[in-house]
Design an enzyme around this catalytic site. Structure first.
Site, PDB file in Angstrom:
ATOM      1  N   MET A  30       1.006  -1.289  -0.221  1.00  0.00           N
ATOM      2  CA  MET A  30      -0.129   0.036   0.029  1.00  0.00           C
ATOM      3  C   MET A  30       0.747   1.222  -0.083  1.00  0.00           C
ATOM      4  O   MET A  30       0.255   2.232   0.334  1.00  0.00           O
ATOM      5  CB  MET A  30      -1.118  -0.028   1.095  1.00  0.00           C
ATOM      6  CG  MET A  30      -1.825  -0.870   1.064  1.00  0.00           C
ATOM      7  SD  MET A  30      -3.790  -0.714   2.060  1.00  0.00           S
ATOM      8  CE  MET A  30      -3.279  -0.595   3.765  1.00  0.00           C
ATOM      9  N   GLY A  31       2.247   1.241  -0.282  1.00  0.00           N
ATOM     10  CA  GLY A  31       3.240   2.072  -0.516  1.00  0.00           C
ATOM     11  C   GLY A  31       3.662   2.525   0.852  1.00  0.00           C
ATOM     12  O   GLY A  31       3.664   1.566   1.788  1.00  0.00           O
ATOM     13  N   LEU A  33       6.869   2.949   1.360  1.00  0.00           N
ATOM     14  CA  LEU A  33       7.687   1.839   1.345  1.00  0.00           C
ATOM     15  C   LEU A  33       8.821   2.032   2.512  1.00  0.00           C
ATOM     16  O   LEU A  33       9.381   3.189   2.830  1.00  0.00           O
ATOM     17  CB  LEU A  33       8.448   1.472  -0.039  1.00  0.00           C
ATOM     18  CG  LEU A  33       7.406   1.345  -1.063  1.00  0.00           C
ATOM     19  CD1 LEU A  33       8.063   1.029  -2.494  1.00  0.00           C
ATOM     20  CD2 LEU A  33       6.493   0.112  -0.797  1.00  0.00           C
ATOM     21  N   HIS A  34       9.292   1.068   3.062  1.00  0.00           N
ATOM     22  CA  HIS A  34      10.379   0.937   4.044  1.00  0.00           C
ATOM     23  C   HIS A  34      11.205  -0.255   3.893  1.00  0.00           C
ATOM     24  O   HIS A  34      11.072  -0.873   2.841  1.00  0.00           O
ATOM     25  CB  HIS A  34       9.847   0.939   5.517  1.00  0.00           C
ATOM     26  CG  HIS A  34       8.649   0.187   5.851  1.00  0.00           C
ATOM     27  ND1 HIS A  34       9.058  -1.313   5.772  1.00  0.00           N
ATOM     28  CD2 HIS A  34       7.407   0.311   6.037  1.00  0.00           C
ATOM     29  CE1 HIS A  34       7.952  -2.028   6.206  1.00  0.00           C
ATOM     30  NE2 HIS A  34       6.732  -1.048   6.155  1.00  0.00           N
ATOM     31  N   HIS A  37       9.443  -3.679   3.022  1.00  0.00           N
ATOM     32  CA  HIS A  37       8.956  -3.723   1.645  1.00  0.00           C
ATOM     33  C   HIS A  37      10.227  -4.019   0.867  1.00  0.00           C
ATOM     34  O   HIS A  37      10.255  -5.100   0.099  1.00  0.00           O
ATOM     35  CB  HIS A  37       8.351  -2.536   1.103  1.00  0.00           C
ATOM     36  CG  HIS A  37       7.126  -2.136   2.018  1.00  0.00           C
ATOM     37  ND1 HIS A  37       6.803  -1.056   2.884  1.00  0.00           N
ATOM     38  CD2 HIS A  37       5.803  -2.854   1.863  1.00  0.00           C
ATOM     39  CE1 HIS A  37       5.717  -1.163   3.165  1.00  0.00           C
ATOM     40  NE2 HIS A  37       4.986  -2.225   2.874  1.00  0.00           N
ATOM     41  N   GLN A  61     -10.074  -1.964   2.878  1.00  0.00           N
ATOM     42  CA  GLN A  61      -9.262  -2.206   4.029  1.00  0.00           C
ATOM     43  C   GLN A  61      -9.548  -1.120   5.270  1.00  0.00           C
ATOM     44  O   GLN A  61      -8.897  -1.723   6.257  1.00  0.00           O
ATOM     45  CB  GLN A  61      -7.999  -2.692   3.889  1.00  0.00           C
ATOM     46  CG  GLN A  61      -7.923  -4.026   3.023  1.00  0.00           C
ATOM     47  CD  GLN A  61      -6.357  -4.339   2.585  1.00  0.00           C
ATOM     48  OE1 GLN A  61      -5.981  -4.086   1.532  1.00  0.00           O
ATOM     49  NE2 GLN A  61      -5.766  -4.405   3.496  1.00  0.00           N
ATOM     50  N   GLY A 150       5.360 -10.247   4.157  1.00  0.00           N
ATOM     51  CA  GLY A 150       6.427  -9.978   5.150  1.00  0.00           C
ATOM     52  C   GLY A 150       5.655 -10.783   6.462  1.00  0.00           C
ATOM     53  O   GLY A 150       4.363 -10.867   6.584  1.00  0.00           O
ATOM     54  N   LYS A 152       5.364 -10.098   9.636  1.00  0.00           N
ATOM     55  CA  LYS A 152       4.252  -9.394  10.428  1.00  0.00           C
ATOM     56  C   LYS A 152       2.990  -9.184   9.938  1.00  0.00           C
ATOM     57  O   LYS A 152       2.083  -9.034  10.839  1.00  0.00           O
ATOM     58  CB  LYS A 152       5.036  -7.922  10.655  1.00  0.00           C
ATOM     59  CG  LYS A 152       4.412  -6.910  11.724  1.00  0.00           C
ATOM     60  CD  LYS A 152       5.001  -5.624  11.790  1.00  0.00           C
ATOM     61  CE  LYS A 152       4.448  -4.947  10.435  1.00  0.00           C
ATOM     62  NZ  LYS A 152       3.197  -4.607  10.229  1.00  0.00           N
ATOM     63  N   VAL A 179      11.317  -7.483   9.281  1.00  0.00           N
ATOM     64  CA  VAL A 179      12.440  -6.370   9.311  1.00  0.00           C
ATOM     65  C   VAL A 179      12.196  -5.394  10.559  1.00  0.00           C
ATOM     66  O   VAL A 179      11.241  -4.951  10.614  1.00  0.00           O
ATOM     67  CB  VAL A 179      12.772  -5.943   7.958  1.00  0.00           C
ATOM     68  CG1 VAL A 179      13.884  -4.904   8.250  1.00  0.00           C
ATOM     69  CG2 VAL A 179      12.758  -6.716   6.946  1.00  0.00           C
TER      70      VAL A 179
END
Length: 292
Positions: A30-31, A33-34, A37, A61, A150, A152, A179
């Site tokens: 959903m953008g 980003l980190h 991602h 969502q 991921g 999480k 991460v």
């Protein structure tokens, strides 16, 4: 890297690659980003011939329209990060491309799995259907060889794994470790909303570690592990929503610490909903299941 806005354009760009027998890795986001991602994109680049990432803030969502409006967006920075990780195609469609006028179909997961996700508040009413619907659409659009999630994002990959089995989705589901930042907090697009509460939020990974120590020792009980986690949470500033120890296969509450388990903690810090999870040592050592 090429940014595409329409389904037809993306399918056209992938057609020749697919005809050449290229494997396609897909990272849905959903953008905002980190490194969480980008670690998925890096693994997709390592494993696949072609890498596709998507950026789509899915209104279905969000139970609260204000939450959708507040969700961080920075496509220019997202594109820079995606390109640096070797993404070939970045799919960034407008809402009307995904949900055109007259859109009337929804996909959901029901039964015991959905009940567990709801009862433990890992997924709220409405969110599961919104997430499943967009993932099915994206998988149909991209038709990837492997799709990457991921760890999480537990409600996502657990529901997608079930959906893949039930609907015979041919893509392999790959789940990569969480991460974390230097303070232990899992990287999340929501972290930017914490502001001055960031330091207080760091008690979540400490609580997770405390519970995980009990689980991995095998010397205590699930209740003792949950109580250890609660002792580490700063209850003056943290609103605890749940502390759960779940069997990784069934998502039922674990009754024996020898079971491969997931420890999940949900809380609100400064009004920001946070989720942190970890797999027990038994779960990590168990063979990973994928679907293809």
């Amino acid at each position: 890297m090429h940014i595409v806005r329409t389904i037809d354009e993306l399918r056209s760009a992938l057609r020749s690659r697919r005809e050449r027998g290229n494997s396609i890795g897909f990272v849905p986001t959903m953008g905002a980003l980190h490194r969480g991602h980008t670690s998925l994109m890096s693994e997709a680049r390592r494993r696949c011939d072609v890498v596709v990432a998507s950026i789509f803030v899915n209104p279905a969502q969000f139970l609260d329209p204000a939450g959708y409006d507040r969700y961080p967006r920075n496509e220019e920075e997202d594109a820079r990060l995606a390109e640096s990780e070797g993404v070939d195609l970045l799919f960034a469609p407008p809402v009307a491309e995904i949900y055109p006028d007259g859109f009337a179909t929804a996909v959901t997961v029901r039964g015991e799995l959905a009940g567990t996700l709801h009862d433990t508040r890992l997924a709220e009413d409405g969110q599961l259907s919104g997430m499943c619907t967009i993932i099915v659409k994206l998988l149909n659009i991209v038709q990837p060889t492997v799709v990457f999630f991921g760890e999480k994002d537990l409600p996502h990959w657990i529901a997608v794994e079930r959906m893949a089995r039930d609907l015979n989705v041919p893509a392999e589901i790959a789940v990569l470790p969480t991460v974390r930042d230097t303070d232990g907090l899992p990287l999340s697009s929501r972290n930017v909303q914490l502001g001055d509460h960031r330091q207080r939020a760091a008690c979540l990974p400490r609580a997770l570690r405390a519970a995980l120590d009990v689980v991995d020792s095998g010397a205590g009980t699930p209740l003792e592990a949950k109580n250890r986690a609660r002792e580490e949470l700063d209850v003056e500033y943290v609103e605890i929503e749940y502390v759960e120890i779940l069997n990784i296969e069934t998502l039922r509450s674990a009754t024996d610490l020898s079971e491969p388990s997931i420890i999940a903690i949900g809380a609100r810090v400064g009004g920001v909903a946070l989720l942190d999870i970890a797999r027990s040592a038994a779960a990590i050592s168990a063979p990973e299941t994928t679907h293809g």
